[in-house]
Write a protein that holds these residues in place. Structure first.
Motif, PDB file in Angstrom:
ATOM      1  N   ARG A 165      20.033   7.555  46.696  1.00 29.01           N
ATOM      2  CA  ARG A 165      21.230   8.366  46.426  1.00 29.01           C
ATOM      3  C   ARG A 165      21.156   9.002  45.040  1.00 29.01           C
ATOM      4  NH1 ARG A 165      23.575   3.956  49.206  1.00 29.01           N
ATOM      5  NH2 ARG A 165      24.195   2.921  47.257  1.00 29.01           N
ATOM      6  N   ASN A 166      20.649   8.255  44.084  1.00 28.47           N
ATOM      7  CA  ASN A 166      20.504   8.814  42.740  1.00 28.47           C
ATOM      8  C   ASN A 166      19.491   9.958  42.725  1.00 28.47           C
ATOM      9  OD1 ASN A 166      22.367   7.079  41.550  1.00 28.47           O
ATOM     10  ND2 ASN A 166      20.823   5.488  41.139  1.00 28.47           N
ATOM     11  N   SER A 167      18.415   9.826  43.514  1.00 30.81           N
ATOM     12  CA  SER A 167      17.419  10.899  43.587  1.00 30.81           C
ATOM     13  C   SER A 167      18.037  12.165  44.161  1.00 30.81           C
ATOM     14  CB  SER A 167      16.231  10.453  44.442  1.00 30.81           C
ATOM     15  OG  SER A 167      15.532   9.385  43.828  1.00 30.81           O
ATOM     16  N   PRO A 206      25.919  12.625  48.523  1.00 33.32           N
ATOM     17  CA  PRO A 206      25.100  11.408  48.386  1.00 33.32           C
ATOM     18  C   PRO A 206      25.898  10.113  48.459  1.00 33.32           C
ATOM     19  CG  PRO A 206      24.456  13.049  46.762  1.00 33.32           C
ATOM     20  CD  PRO A 206      25.717  13.547  47.392  1.00 33.32           C
ATOM     21  N   ASP A 207      27.203  10.180  48.180  1.00 32.36           N
ATOM     22  CA  ASP A 207      28.036   8.982  48.231  1.00 32.36           C
ATOM     23  C   ASP A 207      28.479   8.645  49.651  1.00 32.36           C
ATOM     24  OD1 ASP A 207      27.943   8.571  45.456  1.00 32.36           O
ATOM     25  OD2 ASP A 207      29.540  10.045  45.151  1.00 32.36           O
ATOM     26  N   SER A 217      19.404   3.207  50.042  1.00 35.56           N
ATOM     27  CA  SER A 217      19.361   2.539  48.732  1.00 35.56           C
ATOM     28  C   SER A 217      20.067   3.361  47.657  1.00 35.56           C
ATOM     29  CB  SER A 217      17.910   2.288  48.313  1.00 35.56           C
ATOM     30  OG  SER A 217      17.247   3.510  48.062  1.00 35.56           O
ATOM     31  N   ALA A 218      20.479   2.663  46.592  1.00 36.44           N
ATOM     32  CA  ALA A 218      21.108   3.339  45.454  1.00 36.44           C
ATOM     33  C   ALA A 218      20.114   4.279  44.772  1.00 36.44           C
ATOM     34  CB  ALA A 218      21.630   2.307  44.459  1.00 36.44           C
ATOM     35  N   GLN A 219      18.841   3.889  44.777  1.00 38.86           N
ATOM     36  CA  GLN A 219      17.815   4.734  44.168  1.00 38.86           C
ATOM     37  C   GLN A 219      17.679   6.057  44.917  1.00 38.86           C
ATOM     38  OE1 GLN A 219      13.968   2.891  44.017  1.00 38.86           O
ATOM     39  NE2 GLN A 219      12.975   4.658  43.041  1.00 38.86           N
ATOM     40  N   SER A 278      21.543  17.168  48.357  1.00 38.43           N
ATOM     41  CA  SER A 278      22.949  16.910  48.060  1.00 38.43           C
ATOM     42  C   SER A 278      23.767  18.171  48.317  1.00 38.43           C
ATOM     43  CB  SER A 278      23.117  16.463  46.612  1.00 38.43           C
ATOM     44  OG  SER A 278      22.856  17.556  45.723  1.00 38.43           O
ATOM     45  N   ARG A 306      21.028  13.110  43.907  1.00 35.03           N
ATOM     46  CA  ARG A 306      21.971  13.716  42.961  1.00 35.03           C
ATOM     47  C   ARG A 306      21.272  14.598  41.926  1.00 35.03           C
ATOM     48  NH1 ARG A 306      24.120   8.346  43.068  1.00 35.03           N
ATOM     49  NH2 ARG A 306      26.067   8.266  44.297  1.00 35.03           N
ATOM     50  N   ARG A 307      19.993  14.395  41.729  1.00 33.34           N
ATOM     51  CA  ARG A 307      19.294  15.181  40.717  1.00 33.34           C
ATOM     52  C   ARG A 307      19.271  16.659  41.107  1.00 33.34           C
ATOM     53  NH1 ARG A 307      14.676  11.301  41.227  1.00 33.34           N
ATOM     54  NH2 ARG A 307      15.294   9.451  40.027  1.00 33.34           N
TER      55      ARG A 307
END
Length: 380
Positions: free
Chosen positions: A133-135, A117-118, A129-131, A189, A137-138
């Motif tokens: 990428r965070n999704s 994701p990074d 978006s950062a959002q 991911s 990672r879950r």
């Protein structure tokens, strides 16, 4: 003013003319549809790579195309990272997984991408978006392709179902399309990829993506990378790997052969239909043609008249064939949710029009022999 003999011959029997136009239109539709599918086959081969944020690609020589990629050591992209002009290297993992429709409970294979994701692996705006990428990672969360077949079921964010008998949640959507290779795609991911495809080790990657600095020439960088790496990987530019996949789908699979053969069969069908119409027309007007020859008209005039008839049939049959093909193209796009880019191009329009003229011209050349060899004395 010269009498339009060729046109009058055709319209004299309106039923026969209608049958001839329908026959030519049918052949035109077959050619357009087969060329459309062949073009879609070529375009979908490039669809994945167009959305990768990379200039060079590392892939195993055993891979036929991206969906059959064979894993190779991740160390290969780390070796490339030190080459001058390389800005970034990114691993990519790919494989098919069974996706369960949450409504029908039926399983269907879907193509999965695994990414860090990074890493800016994709150019897809939904993943920037950062959002997003965070999704990714879950745990047990994926992004779902909007262009996937409806048989996969609901695609809304938050939908929960199973992938390979493990819980999975849709964390977002994107638009990519799987083309002929896959009915649908998902992105997850690398850690989720390892979970779902256990025991798939992350030190074995499917494709290596290399992002070059802006002013670096991709061909020169490719040569430098090739000298550095062993023979267990091949190095391609974006244009090169697209050409490689296109060649596989068009020349190495039965799919490309079938569509190519469909074009040839359509042309043969058209030649036969037009020949039968022209031959019948000539046979029914043999006395008139014989009279013209007895009056002093040369064989060249009769030859030109029949050839005119074939060209008129080509134009009259091409118009409805083209219109119906446009309708069928749109129906195909709708039926495949836009995953098969069957679209009309100016080049294809001109090419098929020339093919239609050629097809009808061949029929005219074959059938005109009866007129040229006719002896007025024998006819009467």
């Amino acid at each position: 003013m010269r009498t339009p003999l060729a046109f009058l011959n055709l319209v004299h029997e309106k039923t026969r003319l209608g049958v001839a136009i329908a026959g030519v239109a049918f052949a035109v539709i077959l050619v357009f549809m087969n060329l459309g599918f062949l073009g879609a086959l070529s375009e979908t081969a490039a669809a994945f790579y167009a959305q990768f944020n990379a200039d060079l690609f590392l892939i195993s020589p055993q891979a036929l195309e991206i969906t059959t990629a064979t894993p190779f050591p991740i160390e290969r992209i780390y070796q490339v990272a030190g080459v001058e002009g390389v800005e970034d290297v990114m691993p990519l993992y790919v494989n098919y997984i069974q996706w369960r429709n949450p409504e029908t409970r039926e399983n269907r294979a879907i193509f999965a991408f695994g990414i860090n994701p990074d890493d800016p692996t994709f150019l897809l705006p939904e993943l920037q978006s950062a959002q997003a990428r965070n999704s990714l990672r879950r745990p047990n969360t994926v992004f779902f392709d909007r262009l996937s077949r409806p048989e996969y079921g609901p695609q809304e964010t938050g939908t929960r179902t199973e992938a390979d008998r493990r819980d999975v949640t849709i964390g977002g959507q994107y638009s990519l399309g799987g083309g002929f290779a896959a009915d649908g795609t998902i992105i997850m991911s690398d850690q989720n990829f390892r979970r779902y495809f256990n025991p798939f080790p992350l030190d074995q990657i499917s494709v290596g993506l290399i992002k070059l600095e802006e002013e670096v020439d991709a061909d020169e960088a490719r040569l430098a990378v090739m000298e550095l790496l062993p023979e267990d990987v091949e190095v391609y530019t974006k244009e090169g790997i697209i050409a490689r996949d296109r060649n596989y789908w068009i020349n190495a699979t039965s799919t490309g052969f079938i569509f190519g053969m469909g074009v040839a069969v359509a042309l043969v069908v058209g030649v036969v239909i037009v020949y039968q119409i022209l031959y019948t027309d000539i046979s029914s007007h043999m006395k008139q043609y014989a009279t013209l020859k007895a009056m002093g008209y040369r064989s060249g005039f009769l030859f030109y008249t029949v050839l005119q008839e074939s060209v008129i049939l080509a134009v009259l049959g091409f118009i409805p064939g083209f219109i119906l093909s446009m309708i069928l193209y749109q129906l195909t796009l709708t039926a495949t949710s836009g995953t098969l880019p069957v679209v009309m191009t100016l080049t294809r329009f001109i090419f098929v029009f020339i093919l239609t003229i050629f097809m009808c011209g061949i029929s005219g050349l074959i059938s005109v022999n009866k007129v040229i060899q006719a002896d007025p004395a024998e006819v009467f």
